[in-house]
Design a protein around this motif. Structure first.
Motif, short mmCIF file in Angstrom:
data_model
loop_
_atom_site.label_atom_id
_atom_site.label_comp_id
_atom_site.label_asym_id
_atom_site.label_seq_id
_atom_site.Cartn_x
_atom_site.Cartn_y
_atom_site.Cartn_z
N ALA A 169 -10.42 -6.63 -42.81
CA ALA A 169 -10.76 -6.50 -41.39
C ALA A 169 -11.07 -7.87 -40.79
O ALA A 169 -10.64 -8.19 -39.68
CB ALA A 169 -11.93 -5.55 -41.21
N ALA A 170 -11.81 -8.69 -41.53
CA ALA A 170 -12.16 -10.02 -41.03
C ALA A 170 -10.93 -10.90 -40.90
O ALA A 170 -10.78 -11.63 -39.91
CB ALA A 170 -13.19 -10.67 -41.95
N VAL A 171 -10.05 -10.85 -41.88
CA VAL A 171 -8.84 -11.66 -41.81
C VAL A 171 -7.95 -11.20 -40.67
O VAL A 171 -7.44 -12.02 -39.89
CB VAL A 171 -8.08 -11.61 -43.16
N LEU A 172 -7.78 -9.90 -40.51
CA LEU A 172 -6.93 -9.38 -39.44
C LEU A 172 -7.49 -9.71 -38.06
O LEU A 172 -6.79 -10.25 -37.20
CB LEU A 172 -6.76 -7.87 -39.58
N LEU A 173 -8.76 -9.41 -37.85
CA LEU A 173 -9.36 -9.67 -36.55
C LEU A 173 -9.52 -11.17 -36.29
O LEU A 173 -9.42 -11.63 -35.15
CB LEU A 173 -10.70 -8.96 -36.42
N GLY A 174 -9.78 -11.94 -37.35
CA GLY A 174 -9.85 -13.40 -37.19
C GLY A 174 -8.52 -13.97 -36.78
O GLY A 174 -8.45 -14.87 -35.93
N ALA A 175 -7.44 -13.48 -37.37
CA ALA A 175 -6.10 -13.95 -37.00
C ALA A 175 -5.74 -13.53 -35.58
O ALA A 175 -5.07 -14.26 -34.85
CB ALA A 175 -5.07 -13.42 -37.99
N MET A 176 -6.20 -12.36 -35.19
CA MET A 176 -5.90 -11.88 -33.83
C MET A 176 -6.79 -12.53 -32.77
O MET A 176 -6.49 -12.43 -31.58
CB MET A 176 -6.07 -10.36 -33.77
N THR A 178 -12.94 -22.61 -27.96
CA THR A 178 -12.21 -23.34 -29.01
C THR A 178 -13.10 -23.64 -30.21
O THR A 178 -12.64 -23.59 -31.34
CB THR A 178 -11.60 -24.63 -28.45
N THR A 179 -14.37 -23.91 -29.97
CA THR A 179 -15.30 -24.13 -31.08
C THR A 179 -15.50 -22.86 -31.89
O THR A 179 -15.50 -22.89 -33.12
CB THR A 179 -16.66 -24.63 -30.55
N ALA A 180 -15.63 -21.73 -31.20
CA ALA A 180 -15.80 -20.45 -31.91
C ALA A 180 -14.56 -20.13 -32.74
O ALA A 180 -14.68 -19.66 -33.88
CB ALA A 180 -16.07 -19.33 -30.91
N LEU A 181 -13.37 -20.40 -32.21
CA LEU A 181 -12.15 -20.16 -32.97
C LEU A 181 -12.06 -21.09 -34.18
O LEU A 181 -11.63 -20.67 -35.27
CB LEU A 181 -10.93 -20.32 -32.08
N ASP A 182 -12.48 -22.34 -34.01
CA ASP A 182 -12.49 -23.26 -35.15
C ASP A 182 -13.45 -22.80 -36.24
O ASP A 182 -13.15 -22.89 -37.43
CB ASP A 182 -12.87 -24.68 -34.70
N VAL A 183 -14.60 -22.29 -35.83
CA VAL A 183 -15.58 -21.79 -36.81
C VAL A 183 -15.03 -20.56 -37.51
O VAL A 183 -15.20 -20.39 -38.73
CB VAL A 183 -16.94 -21.50 -36.12
N ILE A 184 -14.35 -19.69 -36.77
CA ILE A 184 -13.76 -18.49 -37.38
C ILE A 184 -12.75 -18.88 -38.45
O ILE A 184 -12.79 -18.38 -39.58
CB ILE A 184 -13.12 -17.59 -36.31
N PHE A 185 -11.83 -19.79 -38.12
CA PHE A 185 -10.80 -20.15 -39.09
C PHE A 185 -11.37 -20.95 -40.25
O PHE A 185 -10.92 -20.80 -41.39
CB PHE A 185 -9.66 -20.90 -38.40
N GLY A 186 -12.35 -21.80 -40.00
CA GLY A 186 -13.01 -22.52 -41.09
C GLY A 186 -13.75 -21.59 -42.02
O GLY A 186 -13.72 -21.74 -43.25
N LEU A 203 -16.63 -11.41 -38.61
CA LEU A 203 -16.62 -10.22 -37.75
C LEU A 203 -17.61 -10.37 -36.60
O LEU A 203 -17.30 -9.99 -35.46
CB LEU A 203 -16.94 -8.97 -38.57
N ALA A 204 -18.78 -10.94 -36.85
CA ALA A 204 -19.76 -11.15 -35.77
C ALA A 204 -19.22 -12.13 -34.74
O ALA A 204 -19.39 -11.92 -33.53
CB ALA A 204 -21.08 -11.65 -36.35
N LEU A 205 -18.57 -13.19 -35.19
CA LEU A 205 -18.01 -14.16 -34.25
C LEU A 205 -16.85 -13.57 -33.44
O LEU A 205 -16.72 -13.85 -32.24
CB LEU A 205 -17.54 -15.41 -34.99
N VAL A 206 -16.02 -12.79 -34.08
CA VAL A 206 -14.87 -12.20 -33.36
C VAL A 206 -15.35 -11.24 -32.27
O VAL A 206 -14.80 -11.25 -31.16
CB VAL A 206 -13.94 -11.48 -34.37
N PHE A 207 -16.36 -10.47 -32.57
CA PHE A 207 -16.83 -9.50 -31.57
C PHE A 207 -17.72 -10.12 -30.50
O PHE A 207 -18.09 -9.43 -29.56
CB PHE A 207 -17.55 -8.35 -32.26
N HIS A 208 -18.06 -11.39 -30.64
CA HIS A 208 -18.89 -12.08 -29.64
C HIS A 208 -18.25 -13.39 -29.20
O HIS A 208 -18.93 -14.40 -29.04
CB HIS A 208 -20.30 -12.33 -30.19
N LEU A 209 -16.94 -13.37 -29.01
CA LEU A 209 -16.25 -14.58 -28.54
C LEU A 209 -16.66 -14.89 -27.10
O LEU A 209 -16.78 -13.98 -26.27
CB LEU A 209 -14.74 -14.37 -28.59
N PRO A 210 -16.88 -16.18 -26.80
CA PRO A 210 -17.21 -16.54 -25.42
C PRO A 210 -15.98 -16.42 -24.51
O PRO A 210 -14.84 -16.32 -24.97
CB PRO A 210 -17.66 -18.00 -25.54
#
Length: 126
Positions: free
Chosen positions: A40-47, A65-73, A117-124
């Motif tokens: 779920a984390a990989v799928l939602l992180g990729a999406m 962009t910072t949140a996306l960088d943190v997600i992929f890292g 998952l927490a970062l994906v559901f709270h993207l700015p």
């Protein structure tokens, strides 16, 4: 002939060297939860990259962009650390001495997936 210079083994030390009959519980729970959370984390992180569709990749906010960088890292480095912690929780000796580190490692193996998952559901906003 009994050696007179050896001290008796304390009950606490004997307890710590006993085999732990529930040593499999924490790694098994982490395996089950990880089997649900990691995909779920990989799928939602990729999406999550689709959050930049409305603003274009060059005009998005710095927070997004910072949140996306943190997600992929976290997906990359956290995935490696999660796999190591998960494997270590299974491979630790099955004695009571290692029960607390086993529980901690099993719990830490789930942390990267929960963070993603927490970062994906709270993207700015973009």
């Amino acid at each position: 002939m009994k050696n007179e210079h050896t001290a008796p083994v304390s009950p606490a030390r004997r307890y710590r060297t006993e085999r732990d009959p529930r040593a499999w519980v924490a790694p098994a729970v982490a395996t089950g939860l990880g089997a649900l959370l990691a995909p779920a984390a990989v799928l939602l992180g990729a999406m999550s990259v689709m959050a930049t569709d409305s603003c274009g990749p060059d005009h998005c906010s710095q927070a997004l962009t910072t949140a996306l960088d943190v997600i992929f890292g976290t997906l990359f480095f956290g995935g490696i650390l999660a796999a190591g912690a998960w494997l270590a929780s299974w491979l630790l000796p099955r004695t009571r001495r290692w029960s607390v580190p086993r529980i901690w490692l099993a719990g830490l193996s789930l942390l990267p997936w929960l963070v993603v998952l927490a970062l994906v559901f709270h993207l700015p906003e973009g």
